[in-house]
Design a protein around this motif. Sequence first.
Motif, mmCIF file in Angstrom:
data_model
loop_
_atom_site.group_PDB
_atom_site.id
_atom_site.type_symbol
_atom_site.label_atom_id
_atom_site.label_comp_id
_atom_site.label_asym_id
_atom_site.label_seq_id
_atom_site.Cartn_x
_atom_site.Cartn_y
_atom_site.Cartn_z
ATOM 1 N N UNK A 197 4.972 -14.196 8.517
ATOM 2 C CA UNK A 197 4.935 -13.017 7.659
ATOM 3 C C UNK A 197 3.508 -12.542 7.455
ATOM 4 N N UNK A 198 3.383 -11.240 7.211
ATOM 5 C CA UNK A 198 2.066 -10.678 6.971
ATOM 6 C C UNK A 198 2.119 -9.437 6.117
ATOM 7 N N UNK A 199 1.051 -9.217 5.382
ATOM 8 C CA UNK A 199 0.875 -8.007 4.576
ATOM 9 C C UNK A 199 -0.569 -7.551 4.723
ATOM 10 N N UNK A 200 -0.765 -6.243 4.853
ATOM 11 C CA UNK A 200 -2.110 -5.679 4.774
ATOM 12 C C UNK A 200 -2.211 -4.928 3.452
ATOM 13 N N UNK A 201 -3.257 -5.250 2.700
ATOM 14 C CA UNK A 201 -3.513 -4.647 1.393
ATOM 15 C C UNK A 201 -4.736 -3.730 1.475
ATOM 16 N N UNK A 202 -4.880 -2.887 0.456
ATOM 17 C CA UNK A 202 -6.067 -2.039 0.335
ATOM 18 C C UNK A 202 -6.556 -2.081 -1.109
ATOM 19 N N UNK A 203 -7.846 -1.836 -1.295
ATOM 20 C CA UNK A 203 -8.396 -1.858 -2.652
ATOM 21 C C UNK A 203 -8.101 -0.572 -3.413
ATOM 22 N N UNK A 204 -7.632 0.469 -2.706
ATOM 23 C CA UNK A 204 -7.244 1.729 -3.332
ATOM 24 C C UNK A 204 -5.963 2.245 -2.681
#
Length: 265
Positions: A197-204
Amino acid sequence: MIKQVLVKLPLVYRLRILQLRIKRASCNVFVNFAKERKVDRFPYVVKRHQSLLRRKLGASDPVLQENKITNLSIALKSINGIVLKPGETFSFWHLIGKPTASKGYIDGLLLSQGEVKTGVGGGLCQLANLLFWLALHTPLEITERHHHSFDPFPDEHRVLPFGSGASVFFNYIDLRFCNPTNHKFQFHVWLTDQHLKGIVFCDNELPFSYHLEERNHQFHHIEGKNYRENEIWRRVIDKRTGNMIQKQLMIHNYSEVKYEMKTDI
């Protein structure tokens, strides 16, 4: 990547690999690589994805898939939590390093020179596939991605379109993407009993969403061989208005089919 495979190859080929690895090492001096990792996750989810750890892959030994899981469990420790800051480049091999037996890597499936083989560290392409698919759903710029020139297995339990993966071979066949934005991105990857599993996050929160679709999928029969072709397009959607602001061909695949076709083309 695979020592056992390399020693069986012709000397000229092995020397060529050495040459390419030396060239890569010299070029890396000028690259601003992502290296910071954080446990705390950024607040905004950009994309989630998961892939099955075990699939029927032709007549391959199921033990090799279990070995692959061992290899993935080692490699993802170097990827999980990695932060990609503005101007930085993500490199699969720069983070993971050379997969060797001394690090705990064992034999897994390897696709090399048009054949399915085994070798230490085999199976890491599944991690590269996941990361590439996540990156395609962001404004990150793909600077290096390779795809196998052949289609080794039928589509049993395939979730993503054919040809949406990424081939990696230490260290000159890499997966790389850079961050041309003013935002920071963060990748989290982990294993469950059944999935990678994977997730890409962003700071905004990003103003756009990214949607991929397959087009023009077809098979060809040429001079006794079968080939598979498709295109993968990306639509960029303005979240505020719902309007499409860009449509782009991301991938064009044309690969030889290595398995027996059930029906005539």
